[in-house]
Design a protein around this motif. Structure first.
Motif, PDB file in Angstrom:
ATOM      1  N   ALA A   1       0.832  -1.208   0.000  1.00  0.00           N
ATOM      2  CA  ALA A   1       0.000   0.000   0.000  1.00  0.00           C
ATOM      3  C   ALA A   1       0.868   1.260   0.000  1.00  0.00           C
ATOM      4  CB  ALA A   1      -0.935   0.004   1.218  1.00  0.00           C
ATOM      5  N   TYR A   2       2.078   1.157   0.539  1.00  0.00           N
ATOM      6  CA  TYR A   2       3.028   2.271   0.525  1.00  0.00           C
ATOM      7  C   TYR A   2       3.966   2.195  -0.682  1.00  0.00           C
ATOM      8  CZ  TYR A   2       1.611   3.851   5.144  1.00  0.00           C
ATOM      9  OH  TYR A   2       0.898   4.355   6.205  1.00  0.00           O
ATOM     10  N   ASN A   3       3.689   1.266  -1.590  1.00  0.00           N
ATOM     11  CA  ASN A   3       4.440   1.096  -2.834  1.00  0.00           C
ATOM     12  C   ASN A   3       5.875   0.614  -2.621  1.00  0.00           C
ATOM     13  OD1 ASN A   3       4.377   1.005  -5.622  1.00  0.00           O
ATOM     14  ND2 ASN A   3       5.239   3.051  -5.829  1.00  0.00           N
ATOM     15  N   PHE A   4       6.114  -0.165  -1.561  1.00  0.00           N
ATOM     16  CA  PHE A   4       7.413  -0.785  -1.341  1.00  0.00           C
ATOM     17  C   PHE A   4       7.385  -2.171  -1.970  1.00  0.00           C
ATOM     18  CE2 PHE A   4       7.979   2.560   1.606  1.00  0.00           C
ATOM     19  CZ  PHE A   4       9.324   2.619   1.941  1.00  0.00           C
ATOM     20  N   GLN A   5       8.495  -2.569  -2.559  1.00  0.00           N
ATOM     21  CA  GLN A   5       8.636  -3.888  -3.164  1.00  0.00           C
ATOM     22  C   GLN A   5       9.647  -4.694  -2.353  1.00  0.00           C
ATOM     23  OE1 GLN A   5       6.756  -4.763  -5.906  1.00  0.00           O
ATOM     24  NE2 GLN A   5       5.837  -2.744  -5.590  1.00  0.00           N
ATOM     25  N   GLU A   6       9.381  -5.982  -2.189  1.00  0.00           N
ATOM     26  CA  GLU A   6      10.304  -6.821  -1.427  1.00  0.00           C
ATOM     27  C   GLU A   6      11.560  -7.101  -2.250  1.00  0.00           C
ATOM     28  OE1 GLU A   6      10.478 -10.975   1.119  1.00  0.00           O
ATOM     29  OE2 GLU A   6       8.852 -10.701  -0.308  1.00  0.00           O
ATOM     30  N   ILE A   7      12.697  -7.113  -1.568  1.00  0.00           N
ATOM     31  CA  ILE A   7      13.959  -7.521  -2.179  1.00  0.00           C
ATOM     32  C   ILE A   7      14.557  -8.611  -1.302  1.00  0.00           C
ATOM     33  CG2 ILE A   7      15.278  -5.670  -1.040  1.00  0.00           C
ATOM     34  CD1 ILE A   7      17.078  -5.685  -3.601  1.00  0.00           C
ATOM     35  N   ARG A   8      15.041  -9.660  -1.950  1.00  0.00           N
ATOM     36  CA  ARG A   8      15.680 -10.762  -1.227  1.00  0.00           C
ATOM     37  C   ARG A   8      17.136 -10.842  -1.667  1.00  0.00           C
ATOM     38  NH1 ARG A   8      11.109 -15.535  -1.152  1.00  0.00           N
ATOM     39  NH2 ARG A   8       9.452 -14.205  -0.321  1.00  0.00           N
ATOM     40  N   THR A   9      18.013 -10.845  -0.699  1.00  0.00           N
ATOM     41  CA  THR A   9      19.440 -10.930  -0.983  1.00  0.00           C
ATOM     42  C   THR A   9      19.979 -12.248  -0.431  1.00  0.00           C
ATOM     43  OG1 THR A   9      20.011  -9.736   1.033  1.00  0.00           O
ATOM     44  CG2 THR A   9      19.753  -8.421  -0.965  1.00  0.00           C
ATOM     45  N   PRO A  10      21.125 -12.704  -0.930  1.00  0.00           N
ATOM     46  CA  PRO A  10      21.682 -13.987  -0.471  1.00  0.00           C
ATOM     47  C   PRO A  10      21.997 -13.994   1.020  1.00  0.00           C
ATOM     48  CG  PRO A  10      22.805 -13.235  -2.461  1.00  0.00           C
ATOM     49  CD  PRO A  10      21.927 -12.099  -1.993  1.00  0.00           C
ATOM     50  N   ILE A  11      21.901 -15.164   1.613  1.00  0.00           N
ATOM     51  CA  ILE A  11      22.238 -15.339   3.026  1.00  0.00           C
ATOM     52  C   ILE A  11      23.750 -15.189   3.212  1.00  0.00           C
ATOM     53  CG2 ILE A  11      22.306 -16.990   4.937  1.00  0.00           C
ATOM     54  CD1 ILE A  11      19.514 -16.523   4.635  1.00  0.00           C
ATOM     55  N   PHE A  12      24.539 -15.638   2.246  1.00  0.00           N
ATOM     56  CA  PHE A  12      25.978 -15.402   2.330  1.00  0.00           C
ATOM     57  C   PHE A  12      26.472 -14.770   1.036  1.00  0.00           C
ATOM     58  CE2 PHE A  12      25.525 -19.855   1.107  1.00  0.00           C
ATOM     59  CZ  PHE A  12      26.345 -19.958   0.002  1.00  0.00           C
ATOM     60  N   GLU A  13      27.458 -13.898   1.199  1.00  0.00           N
ATOM     61  CA  GLU A  13      28.029 -13.171   0.070  1.00  0.00           C
ATOM     62  C   GLU A  13      29.540 -13.104   0.256  1.00  0.00           C
ATOM     63  OE1 GLU A  13      26.216 -10.372  -2.151  1.00  0.00           O
ATOM     64  OE2 GLU A  13      24.452 -10.034  -0.900  1.00  0.00           O
ATOM     65  N   SER A  14      30.198 -12.561  -0.732  1.00  0.00           N
ATOM     66  CA  SER A  14      31.639 -12.377  -0.655  1.00  0.00           C
ATOM     67  C   SER A  14      31.976 -11.489   0.540  1.00  0.00           C
ATOM     68  CB  SER A  14      32.142 -11.731  -1.943  1.00  0.00           C
ATOM     69  OG  SER A  14      33.492 -11.360  -1.805  1.00  0.00           O
ATOM     70  N   THR A  15      32.982 -11.884   1.299  1.00  0.00           N
ATOM     71  CA  THR A  15      33.408 -11.102   2.462  1.00  0.00           C
ATOM     72  C   THR A  15      33.759  -9.677   2.061  1.00  0.00           C
ATOM     73  OG1 THR A  15      34.177 -13.094   3.575  1.00  0.00           O
ATOM     74  CG2 THR A  15      35.106 -11.008   4.347  1.00  0.00           C
ATOM     75  N   GLU A  16      34.285  -9.514   0.869  1.00  0.00           N
ATOM     76  CA  GLU A  16      34.683  -8.192   0.372  1.00  0.00           C
ATOM     77  C   GLU A  16      33.533  -7.185   0.441  1.00  0.00           C
ATOM     78  OE1 GLU A  16      35.589  -6.525  -4.003  1.00  0.00           O
ATOM     79  OE2 GLU A  16      36.891  -8.165  -3.364  1.00  0.00           O
TER      80      GLU A  16
END
Length: 153
Positions: free
Chosen positions: A14-29
């Protein structure tokens, strides 16, 4: 999806936000790019390991369990050019991992929920309006979920 999840999703849409899903693990960098003395301290609290390459010729990667969501959201926003799709208001829900006592290798995980707007540098008034919108949205979510006893002050 559980009932609370459905209510929350309706509210943020209703506030026009969209969900984003990011990986549980990523490059330490990704998480090591901060500046200053505090960054080193935070990195000690991250849960990371060296991943061996799949083949003998592959160089291993340093991987980190997600200690916070912002870095991954910014990476995804830039890497996938989400502004081209009109995605300027994003929210996320997901686990985060930190070592509570690095010397004892004890880990803790928590679920974090958050929202963010595409950054606009030099537009302070817009930034304040956006902060207010996020706070209003979060208050609405709490009310619709029937969560009481929170204070907006």
């Amino acid at each position: 999806m559980e009932l609370r999840g459905v209510r929350r999703a309706r509210c943020v849409r209703a506030y026009n936000f969209q969900e984003i899903r990011t990986p549980i693990f990523e490059s330490t960098e990704l998480f090591a790019r901060g500046v200053g003395e505090e960054t080193g301290h935070r990195l000690q609290r991250n849960v990371h390991w060296e991943d061996r390459g799949r083949a003998e010729s592959d160089k291993g990667n340093s991987l980190t369990l997600r200690p916070e969501n912002t870095a991954g959201v910014v990476r995804a926003y830039i890497e996938h050019k989400l502004w081209d799709r009109g995605l300027n208001k994003l929210y996320y829900i997901g686990p985060q991992f930190r070592r509570e006592r690095p010397q004892k290798a004890a880990t803790a995980s928590s679920i974090n929920r958050g929202g963010s707007h595409r950054p606009r540098i030099g537009r302070q008034r817009i930034s304040r309006r956006r902060d207010c919108e996020v706070l209003e949205m979060l208050a609405t979510v709490l009310d619709r979920l029937g969560i009481t006893g929170w204070n907006s002050n």
